[in-house]
Design an enzyme around this catalytic site. Structure first.
Site, PDB file in Angstrom:
ATOM      1  N   GLU A 115       5.778  -1.151  -3.847  1.00  0.00           N
ATOM      2  CA  GLU A 115       5.117  -0.126  -3.610  1.00  0.00           C
ATOM      3  C   GLU A 115       5.939   0.546  -2.191  1.00  0.00           C
ATOM      4  OE1 GLU A 115       0.914   0.338  -2.748  1.00  0.00           O
ATOM      5  OE2 GLU A 115       1.020   2.612  -3.181  1.00  0.00           O
ATOM      6  N   CYS A 133      -0.694   0.165  -7.291  1.00  0.00           N
ATOM      7  CA  CYS A 133      -1.677  -0.565  -6.330  1.00  0.00           C
ATOM      8  C   CYS A 133      -3.003  -0.012  -6.656  1.00  0.00           C
ATOM      9  CB  CYS A 133      -1.281  -0.101  -4.969  1.00  0.00           C
ATOM     10  SG  CYS A 133      -2.123  -1.547  -4.093  1.00  0.00           S
ATOM     11  N   LYS A 138       1.204   8.119  -8.784  1.00  0.00           N
ATOM     12  CA  LYS A 138      -0.029   7.249  -8.572  1.00  0.00           C
ATOM     13  C   LYS A 138      -1.117   8.230  -9.010  1.00  0.00           C
ATOM     14  CE  LYS A 138      -2.094   4.190  -5.104  1.00  0.00           C
ATOM     15  NZ  LYS A 138      -1.648   3.754  -3.619  1.00  0.00           N
TER      16      LYS A 138
HETATM   17  O1  AKG Z   1      -7.075  -1.313  -3.843  1.00  0.00           O
HETATM   18  C1  AKG Z   1      -7.085  -1.960  -2.362  1.00  0.00           C
HETATM   19  O2  AKG Z   1      -7.768  -2.636  -2.136  1.00  0.00           O
HETATM   20  C2  AKG Z   1      -5.495  -1.772  -1.791  1.00  0.00           C
HETATM   21  C3  AKG Z   1      -5.096  -0.441  -2.620  1.00  0.00           C
HETATM   22  C4  AKG Z   1      -3.676  -0.176  -1.745  1.00  0.00           C
HETATM   23  O3  AKG Z   1      -3.176  -0.910  -0.674  1.00  0.00           O
HETATM   24  C5  AKG Z   1      -2.929   0.866  -2.278  1.00  0.00           C
HETATM   25  O4  AKG Z   1      -3.240   1.887  -3.396  1.00  0.00           O
HETATM   26  O5  AKG Z   1      -1.832   1.182  -1.876  1.00  0.00           O
END
Ligand code: AKG
Length: 301
Positions: A55, A180, A139
């Site tokens: 990411e 993520c 996303k």
């Molecule tokens: O869900 C999480 O704890 C981390 C999510 C995250 O870092 C993101 O979405 O970039």
């Protein structure tokens, strides 16, 4: 109705846990390219057919950075995309290195600006071995959390959430996409699995608070509840950066076994995907045919 998925075949996957993501975008792109070439030219085992980046690999990770680093891609699903006319330096680099290496390339995510609305997205792009841009995913679930004294992060300060789930087909698998925080929403994976995705890949950049507790748990859960291969590719941890990523890029099989896990430094992990594990999991524990949508039809989209 989704077209029928390609049969899952054996393939090799490489996750590039990129380090050195700093404020200089040109340097970030050059380093990513170098590491993709390194992954593709593996000599101590089979070469990968699919290479994955993490990411936010061309920009520092943080809501305030996204507007400054955002690129306009201008991809319209289902329409031909002319790379030569792309306004995105990142897309051009990823396309050319996919073609040069002759591998599928899941180019992690970058901040994207939609020209018509000015909206910013956290966007993943995927390239065929011929260098065509074949999928773009924004996303859907923005990372907005507030754990007092630990971490406050609000992607929605500058980003808009996407609204289209996505997958792409290769000659060896149908691959479901997410990014993520999306992993916390089992519905997204379940919908993709019911559309025939056998493998899910989410670029991610978890953190030092939720990473140790949830990173592996969530991926093993998504793998087991859908009987799919599931992996997340993180950047390396950089304690000099504003955001400290957890690292630990991971790939899990359909029984929940960890196939490979990185540490927290820059590293490339290589994984062999064996379709037999997928078939055995589904034959032995046939939850994919035991669902009771007559009892819970509202989740059967
Ligand atoms: O869900 C999480 O704890 C981390 C999510 C995250 O870092 C993101 O979405 O970039």
């Amino acid at each position: 109705m989704a077209s029928s998925a390609p049969t899952l075949r054996a393939f090799n996957l490489a996750f590039v846990q990129l380090g050195h993501v700093g404020s200089d975008k040109t340097k970030n792109l050059a380093h990513a390219r170098e590491q993709i070439l390194k992954a593709a030219s593996r000599e101590d085992g089979p070469k990968p057919q699919l290479i994955v980046l993490p990411e936010c690999f061309n920009s520092p990770y943080g809501a305030t950075h996204f507007p400054a680093y955002a690129e306009t891609i201008g991809y319209i699903p289902g329409e031909p995309y002319d790379i030569a006319k792309s306004e995105s330096d990142t897309v051009k680099m990823l396309s050319s290195v996919a073609k040069e290496t002759g591998t599928w390339l899941f180019g992690g995510t970058i901040p994207e600006r939609e020209a018509s609305t000015g909206n910013l997205y956290n966007t993943a792009t995927v390239y065929s071995p011929q260098g065509e841009l074949v999928a773009l995913y924004r996303k859907i679930h923005l990372f907005d959390i507030d754990i007092p004294g630990k971490i406050t992060f609000k992607e929605s300060e500058t980003l808009t959430g996407g609204s289209s789930p996505h997958y792409f087909d290769t000659e060896f698998a149908r691959v479901g996409l997410g990014i993520c925080y999306d992993v916390r929403f089992p519905e997204l994976t379940a919908i993709g699995a019911r559309k025939g995705c056998q493998v899910f890949i989410y670029p991610g950049a978890s953190n030092m608070t939720t990473g140790p507790l949830h990173w592996q748990l969530l991926q093993r859960a998504r793998a087991v509840d859908n009987q799919v291969f599931f992996g997340m590719c993180s950047p390396a941890r950089d304690l000099g950066a504003g955001y400290h990523a957890w690292g630990h890029s991971l790939v899990v099989d359909p029984m929940g076994a960890v196939l490979a896990e990185a540490g927290h430094e820059e590293e490339i992990i290589h994984v062999h995907i064996d379709p037999q594990v997928f078939e055995d999991a589904r034959a032995g524990i046939p939850v994919t045919t035991q669902r009771r949508f007559d009892v819970y039809p509202d989740v059967s989209a």
